[in-house]
Design an enzyme around this catalytic site. Structure first.
Site, PDB file in Angstrom:
ATOM      1  N   HIS A   2       0.812   3.881   6.226  1.00  0.00           N
ATOM      2  CA  HIS A   2       0.522   4.935   5.267  1.00  0.00           C
ATOM      3  C   HIS A   2       0.841   6.236   5.948  1.00  0.00           C
ATOM      4  O   HIS A   2       0.433   6.449   7.087  1.00  0.00           O
ATOM      5  CB  HIS A   2      -0.960   4.964   4.892  1.00  0.00           C
ATOM      6  CG  HIS A   2      -1.445   3.690   4.318  1.00  0.00           C
ATOM      7  ND1 HIS A   2      -1.386   3.427   2.984  1.00  0.00           N
ATOM      8  CD2 HIS A   2      -1.978   2.607   4.898  1.00  0.00           C
ATOM      9  CE1 HIS A   2      -1.879   2.220   2.765  1.00  0.00           C
ATOM     10  NE2 HIS A   2      -2.254   1.707   3.912  1.00  0.00           N
TER      11      HIS A   2
ATOM     12  N   ARG B 254      14.530   2.165   2.919  1.00  0.00           N
ATOM     13  CA  ARG B 254      13.968   1.443   1.776  1.00  0.00           C
ATOM     14  C   ARG B 254      15.033   1.261   0.701  1.00  0.00           C
ATOM     15  O   ARG B 254      15.948   2.075   0.575  1.00  0.00           O
ATOM     16  CB  ARG B 254      12.778   2.211   1.210  1.00  0.00           C
ATOM     17  CG  ARG B 254      11.584   2.190   2.142  1.00  0.00           C
ATOM     18  CD  ARG B 254      10.398   2.981   1.623  1.00  0.00           C
ATOM     19  NE  ARG B 254       9.312   2.940   2.595  1.00  0.00           N
ATOM     20  CZ  ARG B 254       8.432   3.926   2.790  1.00  0.00           C
ATOM     21  NH1 ARG B 254       8.489   5.024   2.078  1.00  0.00           N
ATOM     22  NH2 ARG B 254       7.478   3.805   3.689  1.00  0.00           N
TER      23      ARG B 254
ATOM     24  N   LEU C  65       6.624  12.995  -7.704  1.00  0.00           N
ATOM     25  CA  LEU C  65       7.376  13.478  -8.859  1.00  0.00           C
ATOM     26  C   LEU C  65       8.300  14.635  -8.465  1.00  0.00           C
ATOM     27  O   LEU C  65       9.387  14.791  -9.029  1.00  0.00           O
ATOM     28  CB  LEU C  65       6.382  13.943  -9.934  1.00  0.00           C
ATOM     29  CG  LEU C  65       6.975  14.227 -11.298  1.00  0.00           C
ATOM     30  CD1 LEU C  65       7.507  12.951 -11.931  1.00  0.00           C
ATOM     31  CD2 LEU C  65       5.942  14.849 -12.219  1.00  0.00           C
TER      32      LEU C  65
ATOM     33  N   ASN D   5       0.689  -4.185   9.487  1.00  0.00           N
ATOM     34  CA  ASN D   5       2.107  -4.397   9.194  1.00  0.00           C
ATOM     35  C   ASN D   5       2.752  -3.255   8.412  1.00  0.00           C
ATOM     36  O   ASN D   5       3.859  -2.845   8.694  1.00  0.00           O
ATOM     37  CB  ASN D   5       2.316  -5.724   8.444  1.00  0.00           C
ATOM     38  CG  ASN D   5       1.330  -5.967   7.320  1.00  0.00           C
ATOM     39  OD1 ASN D   5       0.209  -5.478   7.365  1.00  0.00           O
ATOM     40  ND2 ASN D   5       1.734  -6.705   6.332  1.00  0.00           N
ATOM     41  N   ALA D   6       2.044  -2.732   7.402  1.00  0.00           N
ATOM     42  CA  ALA D   6       2.647  -1.633   6.633  1.00  0.00           C
ATOM     43  C   ALA D   6       2.042  -0.322   7.122  1.00  0.00           C
ATOM     44  O   ALA D   6       1.096  -0.321   7.894  1.00  0.00           O
ATOM     45  CB  ALA D   6       2.381  -1.829   5.156  1.00  0.00           C
TER      46      ALA D   6
ATOM     47  N   ASP E 231       4.193   1.597  -0.618  1.00  0.00           N
ATOM     48  CA  ASP E 231       4.760   2.932  -0.349  1.00  0.00           C
ATOM     49  C   ASP E 231       4.677   3.861  -1.562  1.00  0.00           C
ATOM     50  O   ASP E 231       5.530   4.717  -1.761  1.00  0.00           O
ATOM     51  CB  ASP E 231       6.235   2.840   0.105  1.00  0.00           C
ATOM     52  CG  ASP E 231       6.422   1.835   1.211  1.00  0.00           C
ATOM     53  OD1 ASP E 231       5.585   1.830   2.134  1.00  0.00           O
ATOM     54  OD2 ASP E 231       7.388   1.054   1.162  1.00  0.00           O
TER      55      ASP E 231
ATOM     56  N   GLY F 124      10.961   1.677  10.237  1.00  0.00           N
ATOM     57  CA  GLY F 124      12.036   2.667  10.166  1.00  0.00           C
ATOM     58  C   GLY F 124      13.214   2.202   9.326  1.00  0.00           C
ATOM     59  O   GLY F 124      14.239   2.886   9.236  1.00  0.00           O
TER      60      GLY F 124
END
Ligand code: GDP
Length: 424
Positions: free
Chosen positions: A40, A306, A333, A37-38, A12, A303
Site C-alpha cells: 500500500h 501494472r 480520478l 506480498n502486496a 491497488d 516494481g
C-alpha cells in the site's frame, strides 16, 4: 462500531490512502488477511511510504495497529517495516499480533520461488513471498501458530515431521538443499523473542474494544477479483479479500461490520496474469501507466509495470456487490484529466450475447468489452475540495459510474495525499 476498507477490483485501488485517511477517526486498525506480498502506498505529513504488512493506520499516534489471525505473518518483514517508519520520524506504533496468527516460514518463501521456477512460462506471477505455500500449509494443518512458539518441545517435534515431508519434495521434485530442523528452531527462537511483547488474544481485545465503543477499522489487501472463491480463479491470491472474511481473520461477529467502504479505481490496473476484459495495450496503455497512481503504475512490492485498462463497470459492480459495499470511494480520478474521451466497459459480449454479470473464469476468457464513450474534462482537478466545483464532464463520469455500480459514491479521491478527498 466496525468499518472495513476493501478493494472492488484487482488490488491497488488506493485502499492504503483511504485507510490512512479514515484512521484519523479510528481507534484500532486491523489487517485480517494476506501477508507482506502486496503493498500500500501512503503519502502523508511524514512522507511517502510503501507498507506491506503493517496496517495503514500506523501513522496516527492514537491508533493501535493489529495483525489479525487471518494474516500470513512474516516476522522479519514486520519488524523491518516498523524500524523503517520509526527511522523516518514516525512515533513507535502500538502493535498487537494475534496469538492465533500463523507464521510465514523461510521455507514457504523458498517453495514459492522453486515452484514458480518449475512452472516457468506457466507460472502464476507470484510475488514469491511464500503466501501460497503458507496458506496451503495452514489448511493442511501443518502451519505454525504464534502460540506454538512458546512450547519448544512440541514445536521441535512438529518441525521434525514437517521437514521429513518437505525434504522429499526438495530432493525429488525441486532438487534443492534440504531443510535442517536445528536451523529452523534457531530461527523460530529469534521470531519468538521479537514477537513476544506484541502477542495478544486479538478477538478478545477487539470484543472488549467494541463493547467500549471504540472505532475499529478493518483493512483489506488486494481486491474482490483476487478472492480465491469469487475472483478470477486460479489467478487469485490465497486468502479471502472480502470484507466478510474480516469477521474470521480478526475474530469479530460478522454483524458488527456496519460500514464497508469499497474502493473503486477510476480506471483499471492489474498486476500478474489473469482475465482482464477491458485491458488496453501499446501507447495508449503506456501513457495511462506513466500518468497513473502517484508517479506511475508499477507494483509496490515487485516494481513490475501494472497492466492497464479502461474502467470496467461489469467487474466493478460485481466487486462491490461481493464485498457487500455500503458506499464507494472512487480513487485516482485526477489522473484522467488528459483524455479527450473516456471509454467505459458497460457489458461483456460472450458468444454473441451481451451480459452485465461477471461470469466465472471459463466464460470470462471469451468475454469482449462493450464500451460506452464519455467526453473528457481536459483539466486538472487536484486541489478541488467541493463536488460542485468539479468540471461538468467529470461529474458526469462519476455519476455515470455511480449508476453502473448501483452504489453511492460518497468519496472521490483526487490526489494521493491524505486530505485530497471530496466528500459527497
Ligand atoms: P492499495 O494497495 O489499494 O493501497 O493501492 P496502492 O497503494 O498499491 O496504489 C495506489 C496508488 O495510487 C498509490 O501510489 C497511491 O499513492 C496513489 N493514489 C491513491 N489515491 C490517489 C488519487 O486519488 N490520485 C492519485 N493521483 N494517486 C492516488
Amino acid at each position: 462500531m466496525v468499518s472495513a476498507v476493501v478493494g472492488a477490483n484487482w488490488g491497488d485501488e488506493g485502499k492504503g490512502k483511504i485507510t490512512d485517511m479514515l484512521s484519523e477517526e479510528s481507534d484500532i486498525i486491523v489487517r485480517f488477511q494476506g501477508g507482506s506480498n502486496a503493498g500500500h502506498t501512503i503519502v502523508n505529513d511524514y512522507g511517502k511510504f510503501a507498507l506491506h504488512i503493517l496496517p495503514s493506520g500506523v501513522f496516527c499516534d492514537h491508533t493501535v495497529s493489529v495483525i489479525g489471525n487471518g494474516v500470513a505473518l512474516n516476522i522479519p518483514d514486520l519488524f523491518e517495516e516498523i524500524q523503517g517508519i520509526v527511522d523516518r520520524g514516525v512515533p513507535m506504533p502500538e502493535i498487537r499480533v494475534s496469538d492465533r496468527a500463523q507464521i510465514v516460514m523461510p521455507y514457504h518463501i523458498l517453495f514459492d520461488q522453486y515452484e514458480e521456477e518449475r512452472l516457468g512460462g506457466r507460472s502464476f506471477g507470484s510475488t514469491k513471498s511464500g503466501i501460497a505455500p503458507f496458506y496451503s500449509d495452514k489448511y493442511a494443518k501443518t502451519g505454525i501458530q504464534v502460540s506454538e512458539l512458546f512450547d519448544e518441545d512440541s514445536l521441535r517435534e512438529k518441525m521434525e515431521g514437517i521437514c521429513e515431508k518437505k525434504n522429499v519434495m526438495l530432493e525429488h521434485l525441486y532438487h534443492k538443499p534440504l531443510l535442517k530442523v536445528d536451523e529452523l528452531m534457531e530461527t523460530l527462537a529469534e521470531y519468538r523473542q521479537k514477537v513476544e511483547p506484541h502477542v495478544c488474544d486479538v478477538s478478545a481485545f477487539l470484543y472488549e474494544a467494541n463493547r467500549q465503543g471504540k472505532r475499529i477499522l478493518l483493512e483489506g489487501q488486494l481486491g474482490s477479483l483476487k478472492d480465491p472463491d469469487h475472483g478470477i480463479y486460479p489467478m487469485v491470491t490465497s486468502s479471502s479479500t472480502l470484507a466478510g472474511y474480516g469477521a474470521i481473520g480478526a475474530g469479530i461477529p460478522p454483524y458488527e461490520i456496519k460500514r464497508i467502504v469499497t474502493v473503486v479505481k477510476a480506471y483499471s490496473s492489474a498486476v500478474g496474469a489473469g482475465e482482464f476484459v477491458s485491458e488496453i495495450f501499446g501507447e495508449e496503455a503506456d501513457e495511462l501507466r506513466r500518468r497513473g497512481g502517484d508517479g506511475g503504475e508499477y507494483g509496490a512490492t515487485t516494481g513490475r509495470p501494472r497492466r492497464m485498462g479502461w474502467f470496467d463497470a461489469v467487474a466493478s459492480r460485481y466487486g462491490c456487490r461481493i464485498q457487500g459495499a455500503t458506499e464507494v470511494a472512487l480513487t485516482v480520478l485526477d489522473v484522467l484529466g488528459y483524455l479527450d474521451e473516456l471509454p467505459v466497459c458497460v457489458g461483456y459480449e460472450i458468444d454473441g450475447k451481451i451480459t452485465k454479470d461477471f461470469p466465472s473464469t471459463r466464460e470470462l476468457k471469451k468475454a469482449k468489452p462493450v464500451y460506452e464513450v464519455l467526453p473528457g474534462w481536459k483539466s486538472e482537478i487536484r486541489g478541488i475540495t467541493e463536488y460542485g466545483e468539479l468540471p461538468e464532464n467529470c461529474r458526469k463520469y462519476i455519476e455515470f459510474i455511480e449508476r453502473e455500480l448501483e452504489m453511492p459514491v460518497k468519496m472521490v479521491s483526487n490526489g494521493p495525499g491524505r486530505h485530497e478527498i471530496i466528500h459527497r
